[in-house]
Structures are given as C-alpha cells and as structure tokens.
Design a protein around this motif. Structure first.
Motif, PDB file in Angstrom:
ATOM      1  N   TYR A  32       0.872  -1.417   0.262  1.00 37.88           N
ATOM      2  CA  TYR A  32       0.058  -0.301  -0.142  1.00 37.88           C
ATOM      3  C   TYR A  32       0.498   1.160  -0.075  1.00 37.88           C
ATOM      4  O   TYR A  32       1.790   0.857  -0.219  1.00 37.88           O
ATOM      5  CB  TYR A  32      -0.642   0.224   1.490  1.00 37.88           C
ATOM      6  N   HIS A  33       0.002   2.393  -0.148  1.00 40.39           N
ATOM      7  CA  HIS A  33       0.362   3.357   0.112  1.00 40.39           C
ATOM      8  C   HIS A  33      -0.002   4.045   0.815  1.00 40.39           C
ATOM      9  O   HIS A  33      -1.417   4.181   1.294  1.00 40.39           O
ATOM     10  CB  HIS A  33       0.978   4.248  -1.367  1.00 40.39           C
ATOM     11  N   ILE A  51       3.641   8.370   0.238  1.00 35.65           N
ATOM     12  CA  ILE A  51       4.745   7.859   0.391  1.00 35.65           C
ATOM     13  C   ILE A  51       3.964   6.198  -0.226  1.00 35.65           C
ATOM     14  O   ILE A  51       3.176   5.826   0.887  1.00 35.65           O
ATOM     15  CB  ILE A  51       5.143   7.875   1.759  1.00 35.65           C
ATOM     16  N   THR A  52       5.465   5.364  -0.659  1.00 36.17           N
ATOM     17  CA  THR A  52       5.418   4.330  -0.752  1.00 36.17           C
ATOM     18  C   THR A  52       5.501   3.062   0.992  1.00 36.17           C
ATOM     19  O   THR A  52       6.887   3.713   1.646  1.00 36.17           O
ATOM     20  CB  THR A  52       5.055   3.458  -1.618  1.00 36.17           C
ATOM     21  N   TRP A  53       5.215   2.336   1.703  1.00 30.17           N
ATOM     22  CA  TRP A  53       5.683   2.078   2.065  1.00 30.17           C
ATOM     23  C   TRP A  53       6.904   0.598   1.841  1.00 30.17           C
ATOM     24  O   TRP A  53       7.343   0.937   3.300  1.00 30.17           O
ATOM     25  CB  TRP A  53       4.397   0.159   3.406  1.00 30.17           C
ATOM     26  N   SER A  54       6.894   0.206   0.991  1.00 31.31           N
ATOM     27  CA  SER A  54       8.153  -0.583   0.476  1.00 31.31           C
ATOM     28  C   SER A  54       8.705   0.492   0.027  1.00 31.31           C
ATOM     29  O   SER A  54      10.005  -0.239   1.055  1.00 31.31           O
ATOM     30  CB  SER A  54       7.315  -1.371  -0.598  1.00 31.31           C
ATOM     31  N   LEU A  55       9.035   1.065  -0.708  1.00 29.17           N
ATOM     32  CA  LEU A  55      10.654   1.837  -0.748  1.00 29.17           C
ATOM     33  C   LEU A  55      10.745   3.178  -0.197  1.00 29.17           C
ATOM     34  O   LEU A  55      11.685   4.124  -0.189  1.00 29.17           O
ATOM     35  CB  LEU A  55      10.616   1.820  -1.914  1.00 29.17           C
ATOM     36  N   GLY A  56       9.526   4.028   0.282  1.00 30.14           N
ATOM     37  CA  GLY A  56       9.636   5.385   0.752  1.00 30.14           C
ATOM     38  C   GLY A  56       9.348   6.077  -0.240  1.00 30.14           C
ATOM     39  O   GLY A  56       9.869   7.666   0.127  1.00 30.14           O
ATOM     40  N   THR A  58       8.760   9.136  -2.198  1.00 29.04           N
ATOM     41  CA  THR A  58       7.711   9.773  -1.778  1.00 29.04           C
ATOM     42  C   THR A  58       6.950  10.991  -3.060  1.00 29.04           C
ATOM     43  O   THR A  58       7.671  11.299  -4.475  1.00 29.04           O
ATOM     44  CB  THR A  58       8.102  11.406  -1.045  1.00 29.04           C
ATOM     45  N   TYR A  59       6.062  11.683  -2.694  1.00 31.48           N
ATOM     46  CA  TYR A  59       4.945  12.771  -3.618  1.00 31.48           C
ATOM     47  C   TYR A  59       4.758  13.965  -2.714  1.00 31.48           C
ATOM     48  O   TYR A  59       4.149  13.743  -1.589  1.00 31.48           O
ATOM     49  CB  TYR A  59       4.200  11.813  -4.605  1.00 31.48           C
ATOM     50  N   TYR A  60       5.022  15.227  -3.908  1.00 32.12           N
ATOM     51  CA  TYR A  60       4.283  15.850  -3.058  1.00 32.12           C
ATOM     52  C   TYR A  60       3.686  16.734  -4.549  1.00 32.12           C
ATOM     53  O   TYR A  60       4.307  16.825  -5.447  1.00 32.12           O
ATOM     54  CB  TYR A  60       5.123  16.453  -2.415  1.00 32.12           C
ATOM     55  N   PRO A  61       3.131  17.568  -4.129  1.00 29.11           N
ATOM     56  CA  PRO A  61       2.428  18.726  -5.363  1.00 29.11           C
ATOM     57  C   PRO A  61       2.704  20.122  -4.703  1.00 29.11           C
ATOM     58  O   PRO A  61       3.734  20.352  -3.986  1.00 29.11           O
ATOM     59  CB  PRO A  61       0.660  18.959  -4.685  1.00 29.11           C
ATOM     60  N   ASN A  62       3.183  20.669  -6.129  1.00 28.12           N
ATOM     61  CA  ASN A  62       3.313  21.701  -6.261  1.00 28.12           C
ATOM     62  C   ASN A  62       3.538  22.076  -4.911  1.00 28.12           C
ATOM     63  O   ASN A  62       4.217  23.362  -3.971  1.00 28.12           O
ATOM     64  CB  ASN A  62       3.501  22.455  -7.517  1.00 28.12           C
ATOM     65  N   SER A  63       2.234  22.718  -4.407  1.00 28.65           N
ATOM     66  CA  SER A  63       1.958  23.325  -3.521  1.00 28.65           C
ATOM     67  C   SER A  63       2.301  23.740  -2.223  1.00 28.65           C
ATOM     68  O   SER A  63       2.453  24.169  -1.208  1.00 28.65           O
ATOM     69  CB  SER A  63       0.085  24.125  -2.886  1.00 28.65           C
ATOM     70  N   ALA A  64       3.152  21.695  -2.168  1.00 26.52           N
ATOM     71  CA  ALA A  64       3.732  21.511  -0.490  1.00 26.52           C
ATOM     72  C   ALA A  64       5.014  21.131  -0.362  1.00 26.52           C
ATOM     73  O   ALA A  64       5.733  20.532   0.698  1.00 26.52           O
ATOM     74  CB  ALA A  64       2.782  19.944  -0.466  1.00 26.52           C
ATOM     75  N   THR A  69       6.985  17.277   5.442  1.00 28.06           N
ATOM     76  CA  THR A  69       7.708  16.175   4.512  1.00 28.06           C
ATOM     77  C   THR A  69       7.014  14.852   5.612  1.00 28.06           C
ATOM     78  O   THR A  69       6.567  14.595   6.399  1.00 28.06           O
ATOM     79  CB  THR A  69       9.042  16.005   5.701  1.00 28.06           C
ATOM     80  N   ILE A  70       6.360  13.796   4.887  1.00 24.96           N
ATOM     81  CA  ILE A  70       6.087  12.259   5.008  1.00 24.96           C
ATOM     82  C   ILE A  70       7.034  11.803   5.580  1.00 24.96           C
ATOM     83  O   ILE A  70       7.992  11.403   4.217  1.00 24.96           O
ATOM     84  CB  ILE A  70       4.723  12.240   4.044  1.00 24.96           C
ATOM     85  N   SER A  71       6.726  10.986   6.486  1.00 26.13           N
ATOM     86  CA  SER A  71       7.918   9.964   6.047  1.00 26.13           C
ATOM     87  C   SER A  71       7.245   8.610   6.885  1.00 26.13           C
ATOM     88  O   SER A  71       5.788   8.624   7.631  1.00 26.13           O
ATOM     89  CB  SER A  71       8.926   9.744   7.639  1.00 26.13           C
ATOM     90  N   ARG A  72       7.210   7.411   7.338  1.00 26.03           N
ATOM     91  CA  ARG A  72       7.191   6.306   7.393  1.00 26.03           C
ATOM     92  C   ARG A  72       7.741   5.709   8.664  1.00 26.03           C
ATOM     93  O   ARG A  72       9.176   5.559   7.818  1.00 26.03           O
ATOM     94  CB  ARG A  72       6.190   5.308   6.196  1.00 26.03           C
TER      95      ARG A  72
END
Length: 121
Positions: A32-33, A51-56, A58-64, A69-72
């Motif tokens: 999952y992501h 963020i994807t669980w497996s590889l980490g 990440t994706y951010y829209p330009n506005s963010a 910062t997203i992490s898991r």
C-alpha cells in the motif's frame, strides 16, 4: 478491519511547526501507499503528500514542496507529516489515507477521521 488514526493536530502560531501521526492497523500495508490530505472550510479535499510503505517513495504536489515532509516507520505502522513554517492558510482538517500501491499517489481506499490544524496569525 483497517483503521487509520490521526493525531498531533492543534493550534499553532504562524511560522511554527507540527508533526502529525497516522497509526495504521488491520492489515499488512507493504503493498500500500499512504497519503495526507487536507480540507479547509468551503474547499475541496486536496493531497499534500504521499509515500509508499515498501520503498519510501514520496510525492508532493507543488503547493506542498519545501515545507511538508512525509515519512513512515514501518516497525510502528505509522506515517508522519512534518509541517514547518506554517501559515494561516494551512488551517484545515488533515486526513490520513491508504491505498493500493498501483494507484500511487492518488488512489485511496481507506480514510482516517481527521485531525484539526489551526494556524493563527
């Protein structure tokens, strides 16, 4: 059943920081992501990070980009959203969501109940 429980929201002054947490349970999430969304009053829900669980990956829209910062932590089944340099326009309910990895970063099946973030000027 899948449960996503957000925490960490609250009231913060402009320029401050918050870290949101999303504890996931109920299944194995390796395929999952996870994403963070926000919805301000009168506005549509919008993605702020994923963020994807497996590889980490990440994706951010330009506005963010640049402030969020997203992490898991796979051992804790928890996803975080670090938010810095907060602005009043970041005020919203922030939601955590989970979706199958083949729909990364925009497809989601499960949602949390949200946590309120209020940024005062």
């Amino acid at each position: 059943q899948v449960q996503l429980v957000e925490s960490g929201g609250g009231l913060v002054q402009a320029g401050g920081s918050l870290r949101l947490s999303c504890a996931a349970s109920g299944r194995t999430f390796s395929s999952y992501h996870m994403g963070w969304f926000r919805q301000a009053p009168g506005k549509e829900r919008a993605i702020v990070a994923a963020i994807t669980w497996s590889l980490g990956t990440t994706y951010y829209p330009n506005s963010a980009k640049g402030r969020f910062t997203i992490s898991r932590d796979s051992a804790k089944n928890t996803v975080y959203l670090q938010m810095n340099s907060l602005k009043p326009e970041d005020t919203a309910v922030y939601y955590c969501a989970a979706g199958p990895i083949n729909k990364f970063p925009t497809g989601y099946e499960f949602w949390g109940q949200g946590t309120q973030v209020t940024v005062s000027s």
